[in-house]
Scaffold this motif. Structure first.
Motif, mmCIF file in Angstrom:
data_model
loop_
_atom_site.group_PDB
_atom_site.id
_atom_site.type_symbol
_atom_site.label_atom_id
_atom_site.label_comp_id
_atom_site.label_asym_id
_atom_site.label_seq_id
_atom_site.Cartn_x
_atom_site.Cartn_y
_atom_site.Cartn_z
ATOM 1 N N ASP A 145 0.794 -0.982 0.066
ATOM 2 C CA ASP A 145 0.143 -0.065 -0.153
ATOM 3 C C ASP A 145 0.830 1.338 0.116
ATOM 4 O O ASP A 145 2.055 1.294 0.176
ATOM 5 C CB ASP A 145 -1.012 0.030 1.227
ATOM 6 C CG ASP A 145 -0.125 0.178 2.670
ATOM 7 O OD1 ASP A 145 0.994 0.529 2.472
ATOM 8 O OD2 ASP A 145 -1.081 -0.026 3.737
ATOM 9 N N LEU A 193 -0.345 -5.850 1.627
ATOM 10 C CA LEU A 193 -1.748 -6.216 1.846
ATOM 11 C C LEU A 193 -1.907 -7.809 1.831
ATOM 12 O O LEU A 193 -3.196 -8.087 2.396
ATOM 13 C CB LEU A 193 -2.542 -5.679 0.792
ATOM 14 C CG LEU A 193 -2.417 -4.088 0.412
ATOM 15 C CD1 LEU A 193 -3.234 -3.908 -0.597
ATOM 16 C CD2 LEU A 193 -2.981 -3.369 1.857
ATOM 17 N N LYS A 245 -3.406 -5.805 10.637
ATOM 18 C CA LYS A 245 -4.538 -6.738 10.009
ATOM 19 C C LYS A 245 -5.710 -6.299 10.621
ATOM 20 O O LYS A 245 -6.828 -6.035 9.860
ATOM 21 C CB LYS A 245 -4.377 -8.242 10.183
ATOM 22 C CG LYS A 245 -5.307 -9.040 9.627
ATOM 23 C CD LYS A 245 -5.036 -10.500 9.701
ATOM 24 C CE LYS A 245 -6.261 -11.357 9.107
ATOM 25 N NZ LYS A 245 -5.911 -12.658 9.348
ATOM 26 N N GLU A 251 -6.585 -3.349 12.263
ATOM 27 C CA GLU A 251 -6.948 -2.111 11.775
ATOM 28 C C GLU A 251 -7.353 -1.768 10.362
ATOM 29 O O GLU A 251 -8.482 -1.045 10.234
ATOM 30 C CB GLU A 251 -5.507 -1.054 11.685
ATOM 31 C CG GLU A 251 -5.301 -1.035 13.305
ATOM 32 C CD GLU A 251 -3.670 -0.290 13.319
ATOM 33 O OE1 GLU A 251 -3.052 -0.099 12.453
ATOM 34 O OE2 GLU A 251 -3.242 -0.174 14.468
ATOM 35 N N SER A 252 -6.899 -2.824 9.502
ATOM 36 C CA SER A 252 -7.291 -2.880 8.024
ATOM 37 C C SER A 252 -8.648 -3.353 7.886
ATOM 38 O O SER A 252 -9.302 -2.892 7.254
ATOM 39 C CB SER A 252 -6.405 -3.825 7.202
ATOM 40 O OG SER A 252 -6.644 -3.968 5.793
ATOM 41 N N GLN A 253 -9.005 -4.486 8.631
ATOM 42 C CA GLN A 253 -10.390 -5.013 8.881
ATOM 43 C C GLN A 253 -11.437 -4.012 9.211
ATOM 44 O O GLN A 253 -12.430 -4.035 8.815
ATOM 45 C CB GLN A 253 -10.439 -6.341 9.665
ATOM 46 C CG GLN A 253 -9.622 -7.349 8.926
ATOM 47 C CD GLN A 253 -9.518 -8.726 9.671
ATOM 48 O OE1 GLN A 253 -9.589 -8.784 10.824
ATOM 49 N NE2 GLN A 253 -9.399 -9.815 8.749
ATOM 50 N N ARG A 268 -11.074 -0.731 9.279
ATOM 51 C CA ARG A 268 -11.183 0.293 8.336
ATOM 52 C C ARG A 268 -12.072 -0.260 7.174
ATOM 53 O O ARG A 268 -13.204 0.404 6.787
ATOM 54 C CB ARG A 268 -9.951 0.614 7.418
ATOM 55 C CG ARG A 268 -9.285 1.573 8.359
ATOM 56 C CD ARG A 268 -8.092 2.253 7.915
ATOM 57 N NE ARG A 268 -7.105 1.369 7.118
ATOM 58 C CZ ARG A 268 -6.080 0.917 7.805
ATOM 59 N NH1 ARG A 268 -5.724 1.179 9.044
ATOM 60 N NH2 ARG A 268 -5.243 0.093 7.132
ATOM 61 N N ARG A 269 -12.087 -1.484 6.836
ATOM 62 C CA ARG A 269 -13.090 -2.017 5.720
ATOM 63 C C ARG A 269 -14.254 -2.223 6.222
ATOM 64 O O ARG A 269 -15.286 -1.970 5.251
ATOM 65 C CB ARG A 269 -12.279 -3.455 5.283
ATOM 66 C CG ARG A 269 -12.231 -3.682 3.874
ATOM 67 C CD ARG A 269 -11.672 -4.983 3.473
ATOM 68 N NE ARG A 269 -10.505 -4.948 3.678
ATOM 69 C CZ ARG A 269 -9.652 -6.014 4.078
ATOM 70 N NH1 ARG A 269 -10.288 -7.137 4.203
ATOM 71 N NH2 ARG A 269 -8.406 -6.214 4.508
ATOM 72 N N ASN A 270 -14.654 -2.422 7.251
ATOM 73 C CA ASN A 270 -15.891 -2.467 7.877
ATOM 74 C C ASN A 270 -16.409 -1.282 8.588
ATOM 75 O O ASN A 270 -17.566 -1.238 9.054
ATOM 76 C CB ASN A 270 -15.724 -3.351 9.111
ATOM 77 C CG ASN A 270 -15.452 -5.035 8.806
ATOM 78 O OD1 ASN A 270 -15.838 -5.446 7.568
ATOM 79 N ND2 ASN A 270 -14.987 -5.671 9.416
ATOM 80 N N GLY A 271 -15.655 -0.063 8.236
ATOM 81 C CA GLY A 271 -16.273 1.015 8.613
ATOM 82 C C GLY A 271 -16.094 1.450 10.088
ATOM 83 O O GLY A 271 -16.797 2.336 10.543
ATOM 84 N N LYS A 292 -13.389 2.273 11.890
ATOM 85 C CA LYS A 292 -12.371 3.272 11.835
ATOM 86 C C LYS A 292 -12.214 4.313 10.798
ATOM 87 O O LYS A 292 -12.392 4.207 9.955
ATOM 88 C CB LYS A 292 -10.935 2.487 12.192
ATOM 89 C CG LYS A 292 -9.872 3.036 13.146
ATOM 90 C CD LYS A 292 -8.694 2.020 13.128
ATOM 91 C CE LYS A 292 -7.801 2.471 14.187
ATOM 92 N NZ LYS A 292 -6.927 1.668 14.172
#
Length: 70
Positions: A22, A28, A59, A61-63, A65-68, A70
């Motif tokens: 990224d 990723l 990981k 934090e990424s999940q 963000r993906r789930n809205g 954060k």
């Protein structure tokens, strides 16, 4: 996506062959920073275990963000 914990075998390479960096040079696939990927072979077991902790945090934090979240 499964990621080894690193606690049972700190020598296990966490690469899952889904390499794509990224904007912050985080893979990723395994969530290692480019510097961690390059240094992996020379890291001590303790450094690798610390890396696995950072990978799990990235990981999560990424999940989030993906789930809205954060």
């Amino acid at each position: 996506m499964n990621m080894p914990s690193g606690l049972n075998d700190p020598n296990a390479n966490p690469c899952i062959r889904n390499c794509c960096l990224d904007q912050q040079d985080i893979c990723l696939g395994c969530f290692r920073h480019l510097d961690e990927i390059l240094a992996w072979r020379t890291m001590s077991d303790m450094e690798r275990q610390a890396c696995f902790v950072r990978m799990a945090q990235r990981k999560a934090e990424s999940q989030a963000r993906r789930n809205g979240l954060k």
